[in-house]
Design a protein around this motif. Structure first.
Motif, PDB file in Angstrom:
ATOM      1  N   THR A  72       0.828  -1.196   0.000  1.00 49.75           N
ATOM      2  CA  THR A  72       0.000   0.000   0.000  1.00 49.75           C
ATOM      3  C   THR A  72       0.866   1.251   0.000  1.00 49.75           C
ATOM      4  O   THR A  72       2.067   1.192   0.248  1.00 49.75           O
ATOM      5  N   SER A 111      -4.776  -0.203  -6.563  1.00 48.32           N
ATOM      6  CA  SER A 111      -5.782   0.767  -6.146  1.00 48.32           C
ATOM      7  C   SER A 111      -5.658   2.058  -6.932  1.00 48.32           C
ATOM      8  O   SER A 111      -4.568   2.460  -7.355  1.00 48.32           O
ATOM      9  N   TYR A 112      -6.798   2.721  -7.128  1.00 45.69           N
ATOM     10  CA  TYR A 112      -6.775   4.019  -7.803  1.00 45.69           C
ATOM     11  C   TYR A 112      -5.972   5.030  -6.986  1.00 45.69           C
ATOM     12  O   TYR A 112      -5.100   5.720  -7.506  1.00 45.69           O
ATOM     13  N   SER A 116      -5.592   4.398  -0.475  1.00 49.16           N
ATOM     14  CA  SER A 116      -6.610   3.358  -0.326  1.00 49.16           C
ATOM     15  C   SER A 116      -6.017   2.124   0.336  1.00 49.16           C
ATOM     16  O   SER A 116      -4.948   1.645  -0.057  1.00 49.16           O
ATOM     17  N   ALA A 118      -6.917  -0.757  -0.184  1.00 50.21           N
ATOM     18  CA  ALA A 118      -6.930  -1.849  -1.169  1.00 50.21           C
ATOM     19  C   ALA A 118      -5.535  -2.098  -1.719  1.00 50.21           C
ATOM     20  O   ALA A 118      -5.181  -3.234  -2.043  1.00 50.21           O
ATOM     21  N   ASP A 366     -14.305   5.389  -1.248  1.00 51.27           N
ATOM     22  CA  ASP A 366     -13.002   4.876  -1.657  1.00 51.27           C
ATOM     23  C   ASP A 366     -13.222   4.031  -2.909  1.00 51.27           C
ATOM     24  O   ASP A 366     -13.976   3.059  -2.878  1.00 51.27           O
ATOM     25  N   ARG A 367     -12.589   4.397  -4.004  1.00 58.32           N
ATOM     26  CA  ARG A 367     -12.731   3.632  -5.236  1.00 58.32           C
ATOM     27  C   ARG A 367     -12.135   2.230  -5.119  1.00 58.32           C
ATOM     28  O   ARG A 367     -12.437   1.359  -5.939  1.00 58.32           O
ATOM     29  N   GLY A 368     -11.267   2.004  -4.151  1.00 57.47           N
ATOM     30  CA  GLY A 368     -10.586   0.727  -4.080  1.00 57.47           C
ATOM     31  C   GLY A 368      -9.729   0.532  -5.320  1.00 57.47           C
ATOM     32  O   GLY A 368      -8.992   1.418  -5.739  1.00 57.47           O
ATOM     33  N   ARG A 369      -9.876  -0.625  -5.955  1.00 60.90           N
ATOM     34  CA  ARG A 369      -9.086  -0.903  -7.154  1.00 60.90           C
ATOM     35  C   ARG A 369      -9.841  -0.586  -8.443  1.00 60.90           C
ATOM     36  O   ARG A 369      -9.325  -0.807  -9.543  1.00 60.90           O
TER      37      ARG A 369
END
Length: 437
Positions: A72, A111-112, A116, A118, A366-369
């Motif tokens: 991360t 992740s974007y 995040s 993710a 959170d866009r996550g991935r």
């Protein structure tokens, strides 16, 4: 998993060297079907154990985990690449086929946003089956102590359709999201920003676990011009190739500017013409192409950037599209190229830093991935990375729950209600796959 000295990095310990063996396979009897590769995936309790990158019946699928990494933070791309470099530098490889995608392969999604949780994940499956230009192969991957025995895979029992699927608003309702689009247009009109891509999510709940193989096969059958992917519980069908690197050739397909199809060929042809002339959509597309070309140029000795886009016809929508190509001028890997392109104007906006800040302020999630790179890389660094669009992510520890995502590029001429309709169209592939529509 064990944790490395870097608190943002977690991976199974490398231990003994990775061992990978690739052997040729006879083509399956039904090898002309777009879902043949996917039909070889076994039923697994954990949807995160399934990996896929398939388009028009070709690509690679995998299952199990020989090795994995999660990292991360802002250095997630570099840390993932360094981990993979260390893995392949000591790997023992016997490759009897020798095409891109053979030997040890890592499926990945990133992740974007850097912040995040993710993060970035690389998965090295225990078994990979591939098909390219009529050639089929099987790769088994493990350590000296544990390498699955090579055995020709056979079609598995068909997955069952999801039951009791319901949909609910995610972070924002359609009306609330339309209000955020209005706010974005006001900020564009005020000169704060040129373009911003706003996304929304939709929550899915089923009565029982949703088999990712069902989703993948439905997507492959209906959207065979897309790359149908699965990586660590992220499943979808993306029409956008962020970057491909193959033996020194770099290519990227840029999509920006969208219109929904009606199903009437004559009407759709007229709509395609209007899309190709739309100043709003052409402006949005130009931003996206420029951002990709500017990011790739430092890594290429020569480039070809077409002056005008073409209209890409998909099953439910049409996009303005441009294929950018270049000759690699350094030793950059496909993952590093993906890092240099992320986030492009197609998923973020222009200028990038301002657009990214507006996204964080307006999306409320959170866009996550979602909207991050997704794809694969081989031991040579070649690979394919798309943008995770038209996708859903399984919720942690609940294989019966997913979040679906869709986003739209907002520019000065954007109409909030039209953007809601466009986002609904982009949710259709996953919604239909879930409901069997």
């Amino acid at each position: 998993m064990t944790t490395s000295p870097d608190p943002g990095l977690a991976a199974r310990p490398l231990g003994t060297p990775l061992v990978a063996r690739t052997v040729a396979l006879d083509p399956p009897v039904s090898s002309d079907s777009p879902a043949t590769l996917l039909s070889l995936l076994p039923a697994l309790d954990d949807p995160r154990e399934v990996s896929s990158w398939v388009r028009r019946g070709e690509g690679i699928v995998g299952w199990g985990r020989a090795l994995e990494l999660t990292t991360t933070g802002p250095h997630r791309f570099a840390e993932a690449q360094e981990w993979w470099r260390r893995v392949v530098s000591t790997a023992v490889v016997r490759d009897e086929v020798g095409v891109p995608g053979t030997g040890p392969v890592a499926f990945g999604s990133v992740s974007y946003a850097a912040e995040s949780p993710a993060g970035a994940t690389l998965i090295v499956p225990e078994v990979v089956v591939g098909c390219r230009d009529g050639r089929w192969w099987l790769t088994t991957i493990g350590t000296d102590a544990s390498v699955p025995a090579p055995a020709a895979p056979s079609p598995q029992a068909a997955p069952t359709e999801p039951e009791g699927v319901t949909f609910a608003d995610g972070a924002l309702s359609s009306a609330e999201w339309a209000g955020r689009v209005s706010q974005a247009v006001e900020r564009i009109t005020a000169g704060e920003i040129d373009k911003v891509v706003l996304a929304r999510d939709l929550r899915v709940q089923a009565d029982k676990a949703v088999d990712p193989r069902w989703l993948l096969q439905r997507l492959a059958e209906r959207y065979d011009t897309t790359w149908v992917f699965a990586v660590d519980g992220l499943v979808g069908a993306t029409p956008e190739m962020l970057v491909r690197l193959e033996k020194g050739l770099v290519t990227s397909r840029v999509l920006a500017g969208t219109i929904r199809r009606t199903g009437d060929d004559g009407h759709d042809l007229a709509l395609a013409g209007s899309l190709a002339r739309s100043s709003k959509d052409l402006e949005e597309h130009e931003y996206a192409v420029r951002s990709v070309a500017d990011a790739l140029r430092p890594h290429c000795s020569s480039m070809n950037v077409p002056e005008s886009p073409f209209v890409l016809h998909l099953s439910n929508v049409m996009h303005l599209a441009t294929d950018v190509a270049g000759v690699l001028g350094d030793r950059t890997t496909s993952l590093a190229l993906a890092a240099s392109l992320h986030p492009s104007a197609a998923v973020c906006g222009t200028p990038t830093e301002v657009a990214d800040r507006v996204i964080a302020e307006l999306e409320d999630m959170d866009r996550g991935r979602y909207a991050g790179p997704v794809g694969w890389m081989d031991a040579a660094g070649d690979g394919e990375w798309g943008i995770a669009l038209r996708c859903g992510a399984y919720e942690a520890d609940d294989p019966a729950a997913l979040r679906l995502f869709a986003g739209c590029g907002i520019v000065a001429g954007s109409d909030p209600e039209s953007e809601v309709a466009e986002s609904d169209a982009k949710l259709v592939p996953m919604r239909d796959a879930l409901t069997g529509a």
